[in-house]
Write a protein that holds these residues in place. Structure first.
Motif, PDB file in Angstrom:
ATOM      1  N   VAL A 120     -25.972  -6.194  13.899  1.00  0.00           N
ATOM      2  CA  VAL A 120     -24.931  -7.133  14.322  1.00  0.00           C
ATOM      3  C   VAL A 120     -23.583  -6.493  14.033  1.00  0.00           C
ATOM      4  O   VAL A 120     -23.236  -6.241  12.883  1.00  0.00           O
ATOM      5  CB  VAL A 120     -25.057  -8.480  13.571  1.00  0.00           C
ATOM      6  N   THR A 121     -22.835  -6.186  15.095  1.00  0.00           N
ATOM      7  CA  THR A 121     -21.531  -5.552  14.903  1.00  0.00           C
ATOM      8  C   THR A 121     -20.434  -6.580  14.696  1.00  0.00           C
ATOM      9  O   THR A 121     -19.465  -6.327  13.992  1.00  0.00           O
ATOM     10  CB  THR A 121     -21.173  -4.653  16.098  1.00  0.00           C
ATOM     11  N   ARG A 122     -20.565  -7.750  15.323  1.00  0.00           N
ATOM     12  CA  ARG A 122     -19.585  -8.814  15.138  1.00  0.00           C
ATOM     13  C   ARG A 122     -20.316 -10.154  15.177  1.00  0.00           C
ATOM     14  O   ARG A 122     -21.132 -10.399  16.062  1.00  0.00           O
ATOM     15  CB  ARG A 122     -18.536  -8.753  16.230  1.00  0.00           C
TER      16      ARG A 122
ATOM     17  N   THR B  90     -28.077  -3.224  19.410  1.00  0.00           N
ATOM     18  CA  THR B  90     -29.512  -2.973  19.437  1.00  0.00           C
ATOM     19  C   THR B  90     -29.968  -2.847  20.879  1.00  0.00           C
ATOM     20  O   THR B  90     -29.358  -3.391  21.786  1.00  0.00           O
ATOM     21  CB  THR B  90     -30.284  -4.096  18.712  1.00  0.00           C
ATOM     22  N   ASP B  91     -31.041  -2.119  21.089  1.00  0.00           N
ATOM     23  CA  ASP B  91     -31.559  -1.912  22.439  1.00  0.00           C
ATOM     24  C   ASP B  91     -32.298  -3.138  22.963  1.00  0.00           C
ATOM     25  O   ASP B  91     -32.440  -3.299  24.168  1.00  0.00           O
ATOM     26  CB  ASP B  91     -32.522  -0.724  22.449  1.00  0.00           C
TER      27      ASP B  91
ATOM     28  N   LYS C 160     -25.857  -5.960  25.049  1.00  0.00           N
ATOM     29  CA  LYS C 160     -24.671  -5.637  24.259  1.00  0.00           C
ATOM     30  C   LYS C 160     -23.481  -6.384  24.841  1.00  0.00           C
ATOM     31  O   LYS C 160     -23.491  -6.797  25.981  1.00  0.00           O
ATOM     32  CB  LYS C 160     -24.433  -4.136  24.271  1.00  0.00           C
ATOM     33  N   GLY C 161     -22.474  -6.549  24.031  1.00  0.00           N
ATOM     34  CA  GLY C 161     -21.287  -7.256  24.481  1.00  0.00           C
ATOM     35  C   GLY C 161     -21.244  -8.663  23.918  1.00  0.00           C
ATOM     36  O   GLY C 161     -22.022  -9.039  23.047  1.00  0.00           O
ATOM     37  N   ASP C 162     -20.345  -9.467  24.428  1.00  0.00           N
ATOM     38  CA  ASP C 162     -20.138 -10.826  23.941  1.00  0.00           C
ATOM     39  C   ASP C 162     -21.305 -11.709  24.350  1.00  0.00           C
ATOM     40  O   ASP C 162     -21.651 -11.809  25.510  1.00  0.00           O
ATOM     41  CB  ASP C 162     -18.834 -11.387  24.509  1.00  0.00           C
TER      42      ASP C 162
ATOM     43  N   ASP D 232     -31.550 -13.921   9.319  1.00  0.00           N
ATOM     44  CA  ASP D 232     -30.550 -12.859   9.433  1.00  0.00           C
ATOM     45  C   ASP D 232     -29.285 -13.392  10.084  1.00  0.00           C
ATOM     46  O   ASP D 232     -28.172 -13.155   9.605  1.00  0.00           O
ATOM     47  CB  ASP D 232     -31.087 -11.688  10.263  1.00  0.00           C
ATOM     48  N   LEU D 233     -29.439 -14.095  11.192  1.00  0.00           N
ATOM     49  CA  LEU D 233     -28.280 -14.638  11.898  1.00  0.00           C
ATOM     50  C   LEU D 233     -27.536 -15.652  11.035  1.00  0.00           C
ATOM     51  O   LEU D 233     -26.313 -15.688  11.008  1.00  0.00           O
ATOM     52  CB  LEU D 233     -28.726 -15.284  13.213  1.00  0.00           C
ATOM     53  N   HIS D 234     -28.298 -16.459  10.310  1.00  0.00           N
ATOM     54  CA  HIS D 234     -27.715 -17.468   9.426  1.00  0.00           C
ATOM     55  C   HIS D 234     -26.874 -16.820   8.333  1.00  0.00           C
ATOM     56  O   HIS D 234     -25.775 -17.271   8.014  1.00  0.00           O
ATOM     57  CB  HIS D 234     -28.834 -18.304   8.812  1.00  0.00           C
ATOM     58  N   ALA D 235     -27.395 -15.730   7.758  1.00  0.00           N
ATOM     59  CA  ALA D 235     -26.666 -15.063   6.674  1.00  0.00           C
ATOM     60  C   ALA D 235     -25.382 -14.421   7.167  1.00  0.00           C
ATOM     61  O   ALA D 235     -24.413 -14.309   6.415  1.00  0.00           O
ATOM     62  CB  ALA D 235     -27.557 -14.013   6.025  1.00  0.00           C
ATOM     63  N   LEU D 236     -25.339 -14.030   8.435  1.00  0.00           N
ATOM     64  CA  LEU D 236     -24.171 -13.334   8.974  1.00  0.00           C
ATOM     65  C   LEU D 236     -23.176 -14.253   9.674  1.00  0.00           C
ATOM     66  O   LEU D 236     -22.043 -13.850   9.931  1.00  0.00           O
ATOM     67  CB  LEU D 236     -24.629 -12.253   9.950  1.00  0.00           C
ATOM     68  N   ALA D 237     -23.590 -15.466  10.009  1.00  0.00           N
ATOM     69  CA  ALA D 237     -22.723 -16.367  10.770  1.00  0.00           C
ATOM     70  C   ALA D 237     -21.475 -16.740   9.982  1.00  0.00           C
ATOM     71  O   ALA D 237     -21.505 -16.858   8.755  1.00  0.00           O
ATOM     72  CB  ALA D 237     -23.487 -17.629  11.149  1.00  0.00           C
TER      73      ALA D 237
END
Length: 129
Positions: free
Chosen positions: A64-66, A87-88, A92-94, A112-117
């Motif tokens: 996750v870049t952003r 990731t492939d 990619k992109g918004d 993973d998404l929860h920890a980064l949100a």
């Protein structure tokens, strides 16, 4: 009967060392040794597995870049804001407004998404992670 218990001849009394060996508590059986060895092996394997899982989680989260915000409606997880992945397996992109069902989005899990949100984190107690 004597004053301090049954009387024994002095030659029949055991020394403290003989009493210790006669008690049998000093002896380690092969069974005890085997159990201790299995416990050590089990702890080592568990520790190695935890380290491997941590490394895999960190690798997934680096994809996750952003990060943007995350919300859930029923079993559907909705990504909002400026999520970008490197990731492939995902475009990619918004990816704002993207939704998915289940517990995985490509390689990433909901945890993973929860920890980064941006609107969540490890201590938010929302039930998503």
């Amino acid at each position: 009967m004597g004053l301090f218990g049954p009387s024994k001849k002095f030659s029949q009394m055991l020394t403290p060392e003989q009493q210790y060996f006669a008690s049998g508590t000093h002896q380690h059986t092969e069974e005890d040794t085997r159990r201790q060895s299995e416990a050590r092996t089990s702890r080592y394997r568990r520790q190695q597995q935890q380290e491997t899982e941590r490394a895999e989680t960190e690798t997934r989260r680096q994809q996750v870049t952003r990060a943007g915000t995350l919300r859930r409606r029923g079993r559907t997880v909705i990504l909002e804001g400026g999520w970008q992945f490197a990731t492939d397996k995902l475009p990619k992109g918004d990816l704002g407004g993207m939704s998915f069902q289940g517990d995985r989005l490509g390689d990433l899990t909901v945890k993973d998404l929860h920890a980064l949100a941006e609107n969540h984190g490890p201590n938010c107690r929302c039930g998503l992670g």
